[in-house]
Design an enzyme around this catalytic site. Sequence first.
Site, PDB file in Angstrom:
ATOM      1  N   LYS A 283       0.845  -1.204   0.000  1.00 47.31           N
ATOM      2  CA  LYS A 283       0.000   0.000   0.000  1.00 47.31           C
ATOM      3  C   LYS A 283       0.880   1.253   0.000  1.00 47.31           C
ATOM      4  CE  LYS A 283      -0.300  -0.541   4.990  1.00 47.31           C
ATOM      5  NZ  LYS A 283      -1.156  -0.961   6.112  1.00 47.31           N
TER       6      LYS A 283
ATOM      7  N   TYR B 260      14.316  30.956   6.093  1.00 46.67           N
ATOM      8  CA  TYR B 260      13.076  31.599   6.528  1.00 46.67           C
ATOM      9  C   TYR B 260      13.040  31.771   8.038  1.00 46.67           C
ATOM     10  CZ  TYR B 260      10.983  30.846   1.907  1.00 46.67           C
ATOM     11  OH  TYR B 260      10.694  30.877   0.585  1.00 46.67           O
TER      12      TYR B 260
HETATM   13  C1  PLP Z   1      -0.274  -2.021   6.599  1.00 45.26           C
HETATM   14  C2  PLP Z   1      -0.767  -3.342   6.975  1.00 45.26           C
HETATM   15  C3  PLP Z   1       0.126  -4.418   7.102  1.00 45.26           C
HETATM   16  C4  PLP Z   1       1.621  -4.248   7.005  1.00 45.26           C
HETATM   17  O1  PLP Z   1       2.068  -3.568   8.145  1.00 45.26           O
HETATM   18  P1  PLP Z   1       3.625  -3.423   8.474  1.00 45.26           P
HETATM   19  O2  PLP Z   1       3.672  -2.980   9.881  1.00 45.26           O
HETATM   20  O3  PLP Z   1       4.164  -2.404   7.526  1.00 45.26           O
HETATM   21  O4  PLP Z   1       4.219  -4.757   8.252  1.00 45.26           O
HETATM   22  C5  PLP Z   1      -0.399  -5.656   7.373  1.00 45.26           C
HETATM   23  N1  PLP Z   1      -1.726  -5.849   7.508  1.00 45.26           N
HETATM   24  C6  PLP Z   1      -2.620  -4.842   7.405  1.00 45.26           C
HETATM   25  C7  PLP Z   1      -4.060  -5.105   7.572  1.00 45.26           C
HETATM   26  C8  PLP Z   1      -2.159  -3.562   7.147  1.00 45.26           C
HETATM   27  O5  PLP Z   1      -3.037  -2.557   7.043  1.00 45.26           O
END
Ligand code: PLP
Length: 375
Positions: free
Chosen positions: A34, A270
């Site tokens: 993701k 800035y």
């Molecule tokens: C994002 C996510 C993961 C992966 O999480 P990490 O901590 O990056 O390994 C796994 N399962 C779900 C449901 C997630 O939303």
Amino acid sequence: MKPATATINGNALRHNLQLIKSLAPNSKVCAVVKANAYGQGIPNVVRHLSDLVDAFGVARMKEALQIQESGYAGKILLLEGFFDQEELRKTLSRRFDTVIHCLEQLEMLELVAREWQTEQEKSFWKRKTKIYFPITVWLKIDTGMHRLGVHPEQVAEIYSRLTACPLVENVVFVSHFSRADELDCGYTEKQIVLFEATTAPYSAPKSIAASSGILYWQQAHYDWVRPGIIMHGISPHSEPITSLGFQPVMTLSSSLIAVRDHQAGEPVGYGAGWISPKATKIGVVAIGYGDGYPRNAPEGTPVLVNGRKVPIVGRVSMDMMTVDLGIDSQDKVGDEVILWGEELLIEDVARAIGVINYELVTKLTPRVLIEYRDA
Ligand SMILES: *Cc1c(COP(=O)(O)O)cnc(C)c1O
């Protein structure tokens, strides 16, 4: 001279995935990609990993479509499920796996299944108008995170409705840890006990472990693990995981676009927030919050110039930041600057800034060039 560039080491990515498989040898792997594969670019991460994983997991329909359209023909899981009927129809026609975490989603699926059946009955002698595939539904159970998921007491009823639904081919039980990186808090054990008790009457596969679960909760690897951040060699908490054998995958770099003599007592940037106590040389680096580097990075946050850690001084601006190179610096315009990577771990940068590792990589903007190398 390179502008802000994220260089992705494809070999390190594959190495980390192999390491994950050796840590969870009896589990299938749903590689979570993701947020543009944690800022590393979905199409290439998918290309590097597709032969090593059993599924890819995403949070948005758009990401699932991107993976399928890149040519990957395997399993893709929507971790939060479909958001509306239109997405459900795409899920069915593209044969994605989906999480169902609430009754509203279940009802939507049952409704579309009824329509589909009626349509099939009416039109069995002509060409079918819609091609839907029965799919795998990952039934999400809330075991203590209290964000998404059905209550354990609802599972029996929902499970039987799912198995009765003609558009459901298989069910997988899924849950999520909320404190898996806190080894002694006792909470994860409770989640495991509840997850096992709730799913015990069924033979369906189970999944609960994301990165921290994979690293620290061997007894909860079950049938599927869902690694995200550790695939990139980045820790799910603040301590680096290189000592466990993981290799940093991303190097974020840019270049010095100016090296300027600077007098004692002069401010920089800035708000004139930093005033040099002594004469020095200031390096101007072509990266800023417009590339996703946090604007709130405090004075002293380290960057690496020619192998040497130097501090950010003055405010990070949109396209640039300023660093104190020191009076004796030999650094030149065009020299590479590393914001994080193998020699300057992202964990150390995140700690200096006061953000989590996840935030640093997922906030990189599309302006950052992504380059892949396989060495
Ligand atoms: C994002 C996510 C993961 C992966 O999480 P990490 O901590 O990056 O390994 C796994 N399962 C779900 C449901 C997630 O939303």
